[in-house]
Design a protein around this motif. Structure first.
Motif, mmCIF file in Angstrom:
data_model
loop_
_atom_site.group_PDB
_atom_site.id
_atom_site.type_symbol
_atom_site.label_atom_id
_atom_site.label_comp_id
_atom_site.label_asym_id
_atom_site.label_seq_id
_atom_site.Cartn_x
_atom_site.Cartn_y
_atom_site.Cartn_z
ATOM 1 N N ASN A 218 1.347 3.986 -3.149
ATOM 2 C CA ASN A 218 1.138 5.430 -2.957
ATOM 3 C C ASN A 218 2.367 6.218 -3.392
ATOM 4 O O ASN A 218 2.254 7.261 -4.050
ATOM 5 C CB ASN A 218 0.826 5.722 -1.484
ATOM 6 C CG ASN A 218 -0.583 5.343 -1.102
ATOM 7 O OD1 ASN A 218 -1.493 5.337 -1.939
ATOM 8 N ND2 ASN A 218 -0.789 5.020 0.159
ATOM 9 N N MET B 25 -0.652 16.177 5.063
ATOM 10 C CA MET B 25 0.370 15.518 4.257
ATOM 11 C C MET B 25 0.957 16.478 3.226
ATOM 12 O O MET B 25 2.180 16.565 3.061
ATOM 13 C CB MET B 25 -0.227 14.299 3.552
ATOM 14 C CG MET B 25 0.761 13.559 2.663
ATOM 15 S SD MET B 25 0.008 12.188 1.764
ATOM 16 C CE MET B 25 -1.055 13.087 0.622
ATOM 17 N N SER C 287 7.411 -2.710 7.239
ATOM 18 C CA SER C 287 7.616 -1.976 5.996
ATOM 19 C C SER C 287 9.041 -1.459 5.859
ATOM 20 O O SER C 287 9.521 -1.237 4.738
ATOM 21 C CB SER C 287 6.635 -0.795 5.923
ATOM 22 O OG SER C 287 5.298 -1.228 6.038
ATOM 23 N N THR D 279 0.812 -1.220 0.000
ATOM 24 C CA THR D 279 0.000 0.000 0.000
ATOM 25 C C THR D 279 0.844 1.268 0.000
ATOM 26 O O THR D 279 0.666 2.137 -0.863
ATOM 27 C CB THR D 279 -0.980 -0.011 1.188
ATOM 28 O OG1 THR D 279 -1.844 -1.146 1.065
ATOM 29 C CG2 THR D 279 -1.814 1.258 1.210
ATOM 30 N N PRO D 280 1.783 1.454 0.952
ATOM 31 C CA PRO D 280 2.603 2.676 0.889
ATOM 32 C C PRO D 280 3.501 2.735 -0.339
ATOM 33 O O PRO D 280 3.775 3.814 -0.863
ATOM 34 C CB PRO D 280 3.426 2.636 2.183
ATOM 35 C CG PRO D 280 3.395 1.218 2.631
ATOM 36 C CD PRO D 280 2.079 0.674 2.169
ATOM 37 N N THR E 20 2.675 7.847 6.771
ATOM 38 C CA THR E 20 1.601 6.861 6.897
ATOM 39 C C THR E 20 1.507 6.336 8.321
ATOM 40 O O THR E 20 0.404 6.032 8.821
ATOM 41 C CB THR E 20 1.826 5.698 5.917
ATOM 42 O OG1 THR E 20 1.814 6.203 4.577
ATOM 43 C CG2 THR E 20 0.735 4.643 6.047
ATOM 44 N N VAL F 21 6.615 8.900 2.560
ATOM 45 C CA VAL F 21 5.317 8.219 2.518
ATOM 46 C C VAL F 21 5.203 7.210 3.658
ATOM 47 O O VAL F 21 4.186 7.149 4.364
ATOM 48 C CB VAL F 21 5.114 7.522 1.154
ATOM 49 C CG1 VAL F 21 3.871 6.632 1.184
ATOM 50 C CG2 VAL F 21 4.981 8.554 0.047
ATOM 51 N N PHE F 22 6.249 6.407 3.873
ATOM 52 C CA PHE F 22 6.203 5.398 4.923
ATOM 53 C C PHE F 22 6.066 6.043 6.306
ATOM 54 O O PHE F 22 5.259 5.594 7.124
ATOM 55 C CB PHE F 22 7.463 4.530 4.878
ATOM 56 C CG PHE F 22 7.379 3.397 3.891
ATOM 57 C CD1 PHE F 22 7.112 3.618 2.556
ATOM 58 C CD2 PHE F 22 7.586 2.091 4.297
ATOM 59 C CE1 PHE F 22 7.039 2.579 1.646
ATOM 60 C CE2 PHE F 22 7.524 1.040 3.403
ATOM 61 C CZ PHE F 22 7.247 1.277 2.072
ATOM 62 N N GLN G 262 0.258 0.218 14.546
ATOM 63 C CA GLN G 262 0.821 0.945 13.405
ATOM 64 C C GLN G 262 2.345 0.957 13.449
ATOM 65 O O GLN G 262 3.001 0.940 12.400
ATOM 66 C CB GLN G 262 0.271 2.373 13.373
ATOM 67 C CG GLN G 262 -1.238 2.460 13.271
ATOM 68 C CD GLN G 262 -1.790 1.642 12.115
ATOM 69 O OE1 GLN G 262 -1.199 1.581 11.035
ATOM 70 N NE2 GLN G 262 -2.940 1.010 12.323
ATOM 71 N N GLN H 216 -0.431 9.044 10.099
ATOM 72 C CA GLN H 216 -1.790 9.081 9.559
ATOM 73 C C GLN H 216 -2.624 7.898 10.047
ATOM 74 O O GLN H 216 -3.767 8.066 10.500
ATOM 75 C CB GLN H 216 -1.725 9.081 8.035
ATOM 76 C CG GLN H 216 -3.091 9.153 7.350
ATOM 77 C CD GLN H 216 -2.945 9.109 5.841
ATOM 78 O OE1 GLN H 216 -2.158 8.338 5.298
ATOM 79 N NE2 GLN H 216 -3.696 9.952 5.154
ATOM 80 N N SER H 217 -2.064 6.706 9.984
ATOM 81 C CA SER H 217 -2.793 5.513 10.400
ATOM 82 C C SER H 217 -3.061 5.513 11.900
ATOM 83 O O SER H 217 -4.109 5.044 12.352
ATOM 84 C CB SER H 217 -2.016 4.259 10.002
ATOM 85 O OG SER H 217 -1.820 4.206 8.609
ATOM 86 N N ARG I 233 -5.068 14.554 4.738
ATOM 87 C CA ARG I 233 -4.548 14.816 3.395
ATOM 88 C C ARG I 233 -3.946 16.212 3.316
ATOM 89 O O ARG I 233 -2.882 16.422 2.719
ATOM 90 C CB ARG I 233 -5.665 14.647 2.367
ATOM 91 C CG ARG I 233 -5.165 14.591 0.922
ATOM 92 C CD ARG I 233 -6.299 14.270 -0.034
ATOM 93 N NE ARG I 233 -6.938 13.011 0.306
ATOM 94 C CZ ARG I 233 -8.243 12.868 0.524
ATOM 95 N NH1 ARG I 233 -9.042 13.920 0.463
ATOM 96 N NH2 ARG I 233 -8.749 11.693 0.821
#
Length: 309
Positions: free
Chosen positions: A85, A227, A165, A81-82, A120, A116-117, A158, A123-124, A224
């Motif tokens: 993205n 970010m 990841s 997923t990441p 995330t 991004v990682f 998370q 965010q998560s 968003r």
């Protein structure tokens, strides 16, 4: 006490109760009663939470395992997923909008993937935190336990997902010429501070989401926006070089940007200290302590109201 009835018989009435005239609070104090689910002291609450540490860990691991249990690729989506993205952001921002200005391709791609990682992770944690109480009302109403265990467990979930990841992130960074050295050890304190910050933020939004469940529908737009303002896809000092200095400073000192830059600095050889704001470690520690302590106290203050109504 006695009294004469209409037929001349003598009726004996019950003596007055020793509790007559006492208020509810006085009765509770007299018989040692306490309000069910009443908020304990902060010290006692911490002790109870520490006593549930095994539950917190087991719950986070169970949630992590169940997250992609219905997907054929299973836990691979934690990494896919990441990465997907990052690929989309690279095409839009790196190629079309030239957000990589000032960076070579060998630097920009690991810069973007790292951003991004790491973002995330925050965010998560927020998105799972906002539903921690409202999405688990059955558990909250059925069992007595410190409610802070739920948002903390989701933040821990998370963190575990990020650690899985990181293996792929390391491969990406190495693939573009940055090899492991002593600076990579800086990832450990950076992620510890970010975890403390994320946990505090999850606690804040868990309380807010418990009172206003609709907040979960608003948060994707908030995240968003955050970010885009945190330099996930571009270097803030480079991209805003022609803007007022205060604008770049505000964006650089926001906590999401701080933690991303610390991990980038640790991993990417060409991402030097020139890209970092002054006193970056002190600022990172300050954000972590402020939200971890403040968020915990803020959540604890509403402990007796969770799951009611």
């Amino acid at each position: 006490m006695s009294e004469t009835t209409h037929d001349g018989a003598v009726a004996v009435s019950a003596p007055p109760s020793p509790d007559e005239g006492l208020t509810a609070a006085q009765l509770a104090a007299k018989y040692g009663l306490a309000v069910s689910g009443a908020r304990p002291s902060l010290r006692e609450y911490l002790g109870r939470l520490w006593g549930r540490r095994h539950f917190i860990l087991a719950f986070s691991q169970a949630k992590l395992t169940a997250q992609y249990s219905q997907a054929k690729l299973g836990q691979l989506w934690q990494v896919a997923t990441p990465l997907l993205n990052a690929a989309v952001y690279f095409m839009i921002f790196g190629v079309i909008l030239n957000a990589s200005r000032g960076m070579e391709k060998e630097v920009y791609i690991p810069f973007l993937v790292t951003g991004v990682f790491v973002f995330t992770f925050t965010q998560s944690s927020v998105m799972s935190g906002v539903r921690a109480i409202s999405g688990n009302l059955g558990l909250v109403r059925a069992l007595h336990f410190p409610r802070a265990a739920l948002p903390i467990s989701f933040a821990l979930q998370q963190l575990q997902q990020l650690l899985y990841s990181m293996i792929v992130l390391f491969l990406v960074v190495i693939g573009f010429g940055s090899y492991p050295d002593a600076s990579w050890l800086l990832i450990i304190p950076a992620l510890v501070l970010q975890f403390c910050f994320n946990t505090g933020l999850a606690l804040v939004f868990a309380r807010a989401g418990a009172k206003t469940p609709d907040l979960a529908q608003l948060m994707p737009f908030v995240m968003r926006t955050w970010m885009y303002a945190s330099g996930v896809m571009f270097s803030i000092p480079v991209f805003l070089a022609d803007k007022p200095q205060w604008m770049a400073s505000v964006l650089q000192w926001n906590p999401a940007a701080i933690y991303m830059d610390l991990v980038r600095f640790a991993l990417i050889d060409e991402y030097g200290s020139d890209y970092l704001p002054q006193h970056v470690w002190a600022v990172a520690g300050g954000w972590a302590v402020l939200f971890a302590v403040g968020g915990f106290v803020y959540f604890w203050q509403a402990e007796e109201r969770y799951g009611r109504g």
